[in-house]
Design a protein around this motif. Structure first.
Motif, PDB file in Angstrom:
ATOM      1  N   ARG A 259       0.840  -1.203   0.000  1.00 52.97           N
ATOM      2  CA  ARG A 259       0.000   0.000   0.000  1.00 52.97           C
ATOM      3  C   ARG A 259       0.874   1.251   0.000  1.00 52.97           C
ATOM      4  NH1 ARG A 259      -4.879  -1.369   4.285  1.00 52.97           N
ATOM      5  NH2 ARG A 259      -6.009  -2.797   2.924  1.00 52.97           N
ATOM      6  N   GLY A 260       1.959   1.215   0.757  1.00 44.83           N
ATOM      7  CA  GLY A 260       2.891   2.345   0.783  1.00 44.83           C
ATOM      8  C   GLY A 260       3.549   2.578  -0.560  1.00 44.83           C
ATOM      9  N   GLY A 261       3.637   1.525  -1.367  1.00 40.69           N
ATOM     10  CA  GLY A 261       4.215   1.630  -2.702  1.00 40.69           C
ATOM     11  C   GLY A 261       3.209   2.029  -3.768  1.00 40.69           C
ATOM     12  N   GLY A 262       1.970   2.286  -3.331  1.00 45.38           N
ATOM     13  CA  GLY A 262       0.953   2.759  -4.275  1.00 45.38           C
ATOM     14  C   GLY A 262       0.013   1.688  -4.780  1.00 45.38           C
ATOM     15  N   ASN A 263       0.084   0.487  -4.230  1.00 47.42           N
ATOM     16  CA  ASN A 263      -0.809  -0.600  -4.622  1.00 47.42           C
ATOM     17  C   ASN A 263      -2.001  -0.657  -3.679  1.00 47.42           C
ATOM     18  OD1 ASN A 263       1.163  -1.951  -6.582  1.00 47.42           O
ATOM     19  ND2 ASN A 263       2.337  -1.876  -4.692  1.00 47.42           N
ATOM     20  N   ASP A 264      -3.186  -0.850  -4.192  1.00 45.38           N
ATOM     21  CA  ASP A 264      -4.391  -0.902  -3.364  1.00 45.38           C
ATOM     22  C   ASP A 264      -4.771  -2.363  -3.110  1.00 45.38           C
ATOM     23  OD1 ASP A 264      -6.600  -0.099  -1.915  1.00 45.38           O
ATOM     24  OD2 ASP A 264      -7.860   0.164  -3.686  1.00 45.38           O
ATOM     25  N   PHE A 265      -3.981  -3.039  -2.268  1.00 42.43           N
ATOM     26  CA  PHE A 265      -4.193  -4.460  -2.018  1.00 42.43           C
ATOM     27  C   PHE A 265      -4.805  -4.671  -0.638  1.00 42.43           C
ATOM     28  CE2 PHE A 265      -0.351  -5.678  -4.862  1.00 42.43           C
ATOM     29  CZ  PHE A 265      -1.100  -5.438  -5.994  1.00 42.43           C
ATOM     30  N   ASP A 266      -5.707  -5.645  -0.559  1.00 45.67           N
ATOM     31  CA  ASP A 266      -6.268  -6.054   0.716  1.00 45.67           C
ATOM     32  C   ASP A 266      -5.679  -7.418   1.090  1.00 45.67           C
ATOM     33  OD1 ASP A 266      -7.544  -7.809  -1.014  1.00 45.67           O
ATOM     34  OD2 ASP A 266      -9.561  -7.049  -0.626  1.00 45.67           O
ATOM     35  N   ASP A 267      -6.101  -7.944   2.234  1.00 43.19           N
ATOM     36  CA  ASP A 267      -5.573  -9.233   2.698  1.00 43.19           C
ATOM     37  C   ASP A 267      -5.787 -10.340   1.666  1.00 43.19           C
ATOM     38  OD1 ASP A 267      -4.928  -7.907   5.030  1.00 43.19           O
ATOM     39  OD2 ASP A 267      -6.111  -9.192   6.350  1.00 43.19           O
ATOM     40  N   ARG A 268      -6.947 -10.333   1.040  1.00 38.73           N
ATOM     41  CA  ARG A 268      -7.269 -11.384   0.066  1.00 38.73           C
ATOM     42  C   ARG A 268      -6.272 -11.376  -1.098  1.00 38.73           C
ATOM     43  NH1 ARG A 268     -12.742 -11.701  -3.451  1.00 38.73           N
ATOM     44  NH2 ARG A 268     -12.284 -13.669  -4.471  1.00 38.73           N
ATOM     45  N   LYS A 269      -5.968 -10.207  -1.621  1.00 41.75           N
ATOM     46  CA  LYS A 269      -5.017 -10.092  -2.731  1.00 41.75           C
ATOM     47  C   LYS A 269      -3.618 -10.521  -2.295  1.00 41.75           C
ATOM     48  CE  LYS A 269      -3.305  -8.789  -6.725  1.00 41.75           C
ATOM     49  NZ  LYS A 269      -3.418  -9.638  -7.884  1.00 41.75           N
ATOM     50  N   ILE A 270      -3.226 -10.129  -1.093  1.00 36.87           N
ATOM     51  CA  ILE A 270      -1.901 -10.510  -0.573  1.00 36.87           C
ATOM     52  C   ILE A 270      -1.821 -12.030  -0.417  1.00 36.87           C
ATOM     53  CG2 ILE A 270      -0.287 -10.297   1.358  1.00 36.87           C
ATOM     54  CD1 ILE A 270      -0.561  -7.743  -0.337  1.00 36.87           C
ATOM     55  N   LYS A 271      -2.877 -12.650   0.069  1.00 32.25           N
ATOM     56  CA  LYS A 271      -2.885 -14.113   0.222  1.00 32.25           C
ATOM     57  C   LYS A 271      -2.757 -14.799  -1.134  1.00 32.25           C
ATOM     58  CE  LYS A 271      -5.541 -14.019   4.488  1.00 32.25           C
ATOM     59  NZ  LYS A 271      -6.865 -14.252   5.108  1.00 32.25           N
ATOM     60  N   GLN A 272      -3.378 -14.237  -2.147  1.00 37.23           N
ATOM     61  CA  GLN A 272      -3.258 -14.807  -3.494  1.00 37.23           C
ATOM     62  C   GLN A 272      -1.821 -14.683  -3.993  1.00 37.23           C
ATOM     63  OE1 GLN A 272      -5.661 -16.559  -5.250  1.00 37.23           O
ATOM     64  NE2 GLN A 272      -3.836 -17.059  -6.430  1.00 37.23           N
ATOM     65  N   ILE A 273      -1.187 -13.543  -3.727  1.00 34.25           N
ATOM     66  CA  ILE A 273       0.218 -13.353  -4.114  1.00 34.25           C
ATOM     67  C   ILE A 273       1.099 -14.372  -3.390  1.00 34.25           C
ATOM     68  CG2 ILE A 273       2.195 -11.763  -3.940  1.00 34.25           C
ATOM     69  CD1 ILE A 273       0.133  -9.474  -4.413  1.00 34.25           C
ATOM     70  N   LEU A 274       0.839 -14.603  -2.106  1.00 32.50           N
ATOM     71  CA  LEU A 274       1.604 -15.595  -1.340  1.00 32.50           C
ATOM     72  C   LEU A 274       1.409 -16.997  -1.914  1.00 32.50           C
ATOM     73  CD1 LEU A 274       1.073 -14.376   2.333  1.00 32.50           C
ATOM     74  CD2 LEU A 274       3.168 -14.261   0.978  1.00 32.50           C
ATOM     75  N   THR A 275       0.183 -17.311  -2.306  1.00 32.55           N
ATOM     76  CA  THR A 275      -0.103 -18.614  -2.906  1.00 32.55           C
ATOM     77  C   THR A 275       0.682 -18.781  -4.199  1.00 32.55           C
ATOM     78  OG1 THR A 275      -2.322 -18.662  -1.942  1.00 32.55           O
ATOM     79  CG2 THR A 275      -1.938 -20.081  -3.858  1.00 32.55           C
ATOM     80  N   ASN A 276       0.713 -17.739  -5.015  1.00 31.12           N
ATOM     81  CA  ASN A 276       1.433 -17.800  -6.294  1.00 31.12           C
ATOM     82  C   ASN A 276       2.940 -17.838  -6.117  1.00 31.12           C
ATOM     83  OD1 ASN A 276      -1.061 -17.636  -7.529  1.00 31.12           O
ATOM     84  ND2 ASN A 276      -0.893 -15.463  -7.983  1.00 31.12           N
ATOM     85  N   THR A 277       3.423 -17.283  -5.014  1.00 36.30           N
ATOM     86  CA  THR A 277       4.860 -17.157  -4.776  1.00 36.30           C
ATOM     87  C   THR A 277       5.445 -18.368  -4.067  1.00 36.30           C
ATOM     88  OG1 THR A 277       4.627 -14.766  -4.582  1.00 36.30           O
ATOM     89  CG2 THR A 277       6.638 -15.721  -3.681  1.00 36.30           C
ATOM     90  N   GLY A 278       4.757 -18.828  -3.035  1.00 39.48           N
ATOM     91  CA  GLY A 278       5.280 -19.870  -2.156  1.00 39.48           C
ATOM     92  C   GLY A 278       5.761 -19.234  -0.863  1.00 39.48           C
TER      93      GLY A 278
END
Length: 119
Positions: A64-83
């Motif tokens: 969010r500090g970097g200008g992205n409008d992400f919520d917990d759900r989006k972050i969890k999806q990124i974690l799933t895709n990343t490992g």
């Protein structure tokens, strides 16, 4: 493009590059939400004593500090895709970079000696 003088850092997660920034305000919010000090969290992550909730909270505020409008759900999806392991390493590096003075990194010294601070 990031601006390290403003504390902006790029991290790669799941094949995507994200601009992140942890301000003092966001660090306070992380500490409050996780009920732990930021140095304790950074230390725990670097020692593989990390909870998924910690990764979600740190990434949420950093992104969010970097200008992205992400919520917990989006972050969890990124974690799933990343490992979990690569994400933990990225968050550990993000915290280390955010908590380190860029000028001291260049000098190779993270702590000034008392005589250097007065003279």
């Amino acid at each position: 493009m990031t601006n390290p003088l403003k504390g902006e850092i790029e991290i790669e997660l799941g094949g995507q590059t994200y601009k992140c920034r942890l301000t003092i305000d966001s660090l306070v919010k992380i500490e409050d939400e996780l009920d732990a000090g930021i140095l304790e969290l950074a230390s725990n992550i670097s020692q593989a004593k990390v909870r998924l909730r910690t990764l979600v909270v740190v990434l949420k505020y950093a992104m969010r500090g970097g200008g992205n409008d992400f919520d917990d759900r989006k972050i969890k999806q990124i974690l799933t895709n990343t490992g979990i392991i690569p994400a933990s390493a990225a968050v550990a590096q993000l915290l280390a970079d955010s908590l380190t003075d860029p000028e001291q990194k260049e000098e190779g010294s993270y702590a000034k000696k008392p005589q250097e601070m007065t003279g």
